[in-house]
Design a protein around this motif. Structure first.
Motif, PDB file in Angstrom:
ATOM      1  N   ARG A   1       0.814  -1.203   0.000  1.00 47.42           N
ATOM      2  CA  ARG A   1       0.000   0.000   0.000  1.00 47.42           C
ATOM      3  C   ARG A   1       0.860   1.272   0.000  1.00 47.42           C
ATOM      4  O   ARG A   1       1.719   1.410  -0.822  1.00 47.42           O
ATOM      5  N   GLY A   2       0.634   2.157   0.932  1.00 45.80           N
ATOM      6  CA  GLY A   2       1.221   3.481   0.882  1.00 45.80           C
ATOM      7  C   GLY A   2       2.733   3.508   0.937  1.00 45.80           C
ATOM      8  O   GLY A   2       3.369   2.593   1.438  1.00 45.80           O
TER       9      GLY A   2
ATOM     10  N   LEU B   1      11.803   1.222  -2.972  1.00 44.42           N
ATOM     11  CA  LEU B   1      11.835   1.924  -4.260  1.00 44.42           C
ATOM     12  C   LEU B   1      12.800   3.089  -4.196  1.00 44.42           C
ATOM     13  O   LEU B   1      12.743   3.917  -3.291  1.00 44.42           O
TER      14      LEU B   1
ATOM     15  N   GLU C   1       9.225  16.207 -10.913  1.00 45.39           N
ATOM     16  CA  GLU C   1       8.586  14.898 -10.950  1.00 45.39           C
ATOM     17  C   GLU C   1       9.561  13.823 -10.479  1.00 45.39           C
ATOM     18  O   GLU C   1      10.734  13.837 -10.823  1.00 45.39           O
TER      19      GLU C   1
ATOM     20  N   GLY D   1      12.572   3.645  -9.717  1.00 48.00           N
ATOM     21  CA  GLY D   1      13.176   2.419 -10.192  1.00 48.00           C
ATOM     22  C   GLY D   1      12.189   1.272 -10.097  1.00 48.00           C
ATOM     23  O   GLY D   1      11.054   1.444  -9.637  1.00 48.00           O
TER      24      GLY D   1
ATOM     25  N   ARG E   1      12.032  -6.188  -3.783  1.00 44.77           N
ATOM     26  CA  ARG E   1      11.122  -6.796  -2.803  1.00 44.77           C
ATOM     27  C   ARG E   1      11.959  -7.563  -1.795  1.00 44.77           C
ATOM     28  O   ARG E   1      12.571  -8.565  -2.129  1.00 44.77           O
TER      29      ARG E   1
ATOM     30  N   TYR F   1       0.092   8.894  -9.660  1.00 41.49           N
ATOM     31  CA  TYR F   1       0.899   7.769 -10.116  1.00 41.49           C
ATOM     32  C   TYR F   1       0.010   6.536 -10.227  1.00 41.49           C
ATOM     33  O   TYR F   1      -0.989   6.397  -9.527  1.00 41.49           O
TER      34      TYR F   1
ATOM     35  N   GLN G   1       0.294   2.211 -10.133  1.00 42.15           N
ATOM     36  CA  GLN G   1       1.119   1.068  -9.795  1.00 42.15           C
ATOM     37  C   GLN G   1       0.383  -0.219 -10.149  1.00 42.15           C
ATOM     38  O   GLN G   1      -0.688  -0.491  -9.597  1.00 42.15           O
TER      39      GLN G   1
ATOM     40  N   GLY H   1       2.785  -5.683  -8.031  1.00 42.79           N
ATOM     41  CA  GLY H   1       4.165  -6.135  -8.005  1.00 42.79           C
ATOM     42  C   GLY H   1       5.139  -5.264  -8.761  1.00 42.79           C
ATOM     43  O   GLY H   1       6.317  -5.606  -8.866  1.00 42.79           O
ATOM     44  N   LYS H   2       4.660  -4.151  -9.272  1.00 44.05           N
ATOM     45  CA  LYS H   2       5.512  -3.285 -10.095  1.00 44.05           C
ATOM     46  C   LYS H   2       5.800  -1.961  -9.400  1.00 44.05           C
ATOM     47  O   LYS H   2       5.281  -1.678  -8.324  1.00 44.05           O
ATOM     48  N   SER H   3       6.597  -1.159 -10.083  1.00 43.46           N
ATOM     49  CA  SER H   3       6.950   0.150  -9.556  1.00 43.46           C
ATOM     50  C   SER H   3       5.867   1.179  -9.905  1.00 43.46           C
ATOM     51  O   SER H   3       4.824   0.835 -10.438  1.00 43.46           O
ATOM     52  N   LEU H   4       6.150   2.430  -9.596  1.00 44.43           N
ATOM     53  CA  LEU H   4       5.191   3.498  -9.849  1.00 44.43           C
ATOM     54  C   LEU H   4       5.480   4.181 -11.171  1.00 44.43           C
ATOM     55  O   LEU H   4       6.635   4.479 -11.496  1.00 44.43           O
TER      56      LEU H   4
ATOM     57  N   SER I   1       4.493   7.554 -13.454  1.00 46.26           N
ATOM     58  CA  SER I   1       3.903   8.883 -13.358  1.00 46.26           C
ATOM     59  C   SER I   1       2.794   9.055 -14.391  1.00 46.26           C
ATOM     60  O   SER I   1       2.959   8.722 -15.563  1.00 46.26           O
TER      61      SER I   1
ATOM     62  N   PHE J   1      -2.157   6.363  -6.917  1.00 45.80           N
ATOM     63  CA  PHE J   1      -1.704   7.167  -5.789  1.00 45.80           C
ATOM     64  C   PHE J   1      -1.702   8.638  -6.180  1.00 45.80           C
ATOM     65  O   PHE J   1      -1.286   8.994  -7.294  1.00 45.80           O
TER      66      PHE J   1
ATOM     67  N   PHE K   1       2.617  10.728   0.094  1.00 47.58           N
ATOM     68  CA  PHE K   1       1.677   9.942  -0.694  1.00 47.58           C
ATOM     69  C   PHE K   1       0.405   9.652   0.074  1.00 47.58           C
ATOM     70  O   PHE K   1       0.421   9.484   1.301  1.00 47.58           O
ATOM     71  N   GLY K   2      -0.686   9.563  -0.667  1.00 46.30           N
ATOM     72  CA  GLY K   2      -1.896   8.990  -0.111  1.00 46.30           C
ATOM     73  C   GLY K   2      -1.730   7.484  -0.007  1.00 46.30           C
ATOM     74  O   GLY K   2      -0.734   6.921  -0.467  1.00 46.30           O
ATOM     75  N   LYS K   3      -2.722   6.814   0.590  1.00 42.45           N
ATOM     76  CA  LYS K   3      -2.623   5.370   0.776  1.00 42.45           C
ATOM     77  C   LYS K   3      -2.910   4.582  -0.494  1.00 42.45           C
ATOM     78  O   LYS K   3      -2.695   3.379  -0.534  1.00 42.45           O
ATOM     79  N   GLY K   4      -3.398   5.268  -1.494  1.00 42.16           N
ATOM     80  CA  GLY K   4      -3.660   4.578  -2.756  1.00 42.16           C
ATOM     81  C   GLY K   4      -5.094   4.101  -2.883  1.00 42.16           C
ATOM     82  O   GLY K   4      -5.755   3.809  -1.880  1.00 42.16           O
ATOM     83  N   THR K   5      -5.558   4.050  -4.108  1.00 40.07           N
ATOM     84  CA  THR K   5      -6.893   3.521  -4.418  1.00 40.07           C
ATOM     85  C   THR K   5      -6.716   2.308  -5.311  1.00 40.07           C
ATOM     86  O   THR K   5      -6.184   2.418  -6.420  1.00 40.07           O
ATOM     87  N   LEU K   6      -7.125   1.153  -4.808  1.00 36.07           N
ATOM     88  CA  LEU K   6      -7.039  -0.078  -5.585  1.00 36.07           C
ATOM     89  C   LEU K   6      -8.271  -0.188  -6.464  1.00 36.07           C
ATOM     90  O   LEU K   6      -9.385  -0.399  -5.985  1.00 36.07           O
TER      91      LEU K   6
END
Lengths: 114, 114
Positions: free
Chosen positions: A42-43, A90, A102, A106, A110, B35, B37, B40-43, B45, B88, B104-109
């Motif tokens: 998550r965050g 990250l 911005e 990467g 994990r 952003y 995500q 299992g991957k990165s962020l 933009s 995010f 960051f916010g906690k994210g929206t799934l």
């Protein structure tokens, strides 16, 4: 063009073992560099940031440390890992003073501490 | 301390429907980012919003910023399965200068169902 390399992609380490994660940026000079951690998918939490060689700011007290031995190299370390250090780490960079500022991330590492 | 709140945290929607993700932040800021995500991957933009009333669109996603209300929205139009990801928002916690830190916010799934 600019690219960011982060390795290893995955890591399983026993409790109490040391840690070294490395990140390098290509195609830019004097970037701002960052280490973030994402727990439980998550965050994101900012751990460290650097505005130049040898200049490290810590955001969260913990048993991790960071170093920037070269302009485009950022290293995250620990002398003794804890179970709570598990997560997705990250590295990111940005251009200082850029209008957008911005952050580019990467691919992440994990880390599982067992 | 800068706080960034996203809602909803979980969003399940049908293909073809529209929906909006909200991002509120607690202090005045120069910049707001969105952003994406994948699991299992990165962020990656998506958008950078710099000024009050800024609106940016890319495909089925449109982001807007209201600095007076300290609110940004990410609107999804006619959702498709490929948009399934965690989104995010992040806010630059510093005014001016050449450095910045993102909160960051906690994210929206987001899950888009056929």
């Amino acid at each position: 063009s600019q690219t960011i390399h982060q390795w290893p992609a995955t890591l399983v380490q026993p409790v109490g073992s040391p840690l070294s994660l490395e990140c390098t940026v290509e195609g830019t000079s004097n970037p701002n560099l960052y280490w973030y951690r994402q727990a439980a998918g998550r965050g994101l939490q900012l751990l460290f940031y650097s505005v130049g060689i040898g200049q490290i700011s810590s955001e969260v007290p913990q048993n991790l440390s960071a170093s920037r031995p070269q302009d485009r190299q950022f290293i995250l370390s620990s002398k003794k890992l804890l179970l709570s250090d598990s997560g997705f780490y990250l590295c990111a960079w940005s251009v200082p003073g850029h209008r957008y500022a911005e952050a580019f991330f990467g691919q992440g590492t994990r880390l599982t501490v067992v | 301390e800068l706080k960034v709140e996203q809602n909803p945290l979980f969003l399940s929607m049908q293909e073809g429907k529209n929906y909006t993700i909200y991002c509120n932040y607690s202090t005045t800021s120069d910049r707001l980012y969105w952003y994406r995500q994948d699991p299992g991957k990165s962020l990656e933009s998506l958008f950078v919003l710099l000024s009050n009333g800024a609106v940016k669109q890319e495909g089925r996603l449109m982001a807007s910023l209201d600095t007076k209300a300290r609110l940004s929205t990410l609107h999804i139009t006619a959702a498709v399965h490929d948009l399934s990801a965690t989104y995010f928002c992040a806010v630059d916690g510093r005014r001016g200068g050449s450095n910045y830190k993102l909160t960051f916010g906690k994210g929206t799934l987001l899950t888009v169902n056929p």
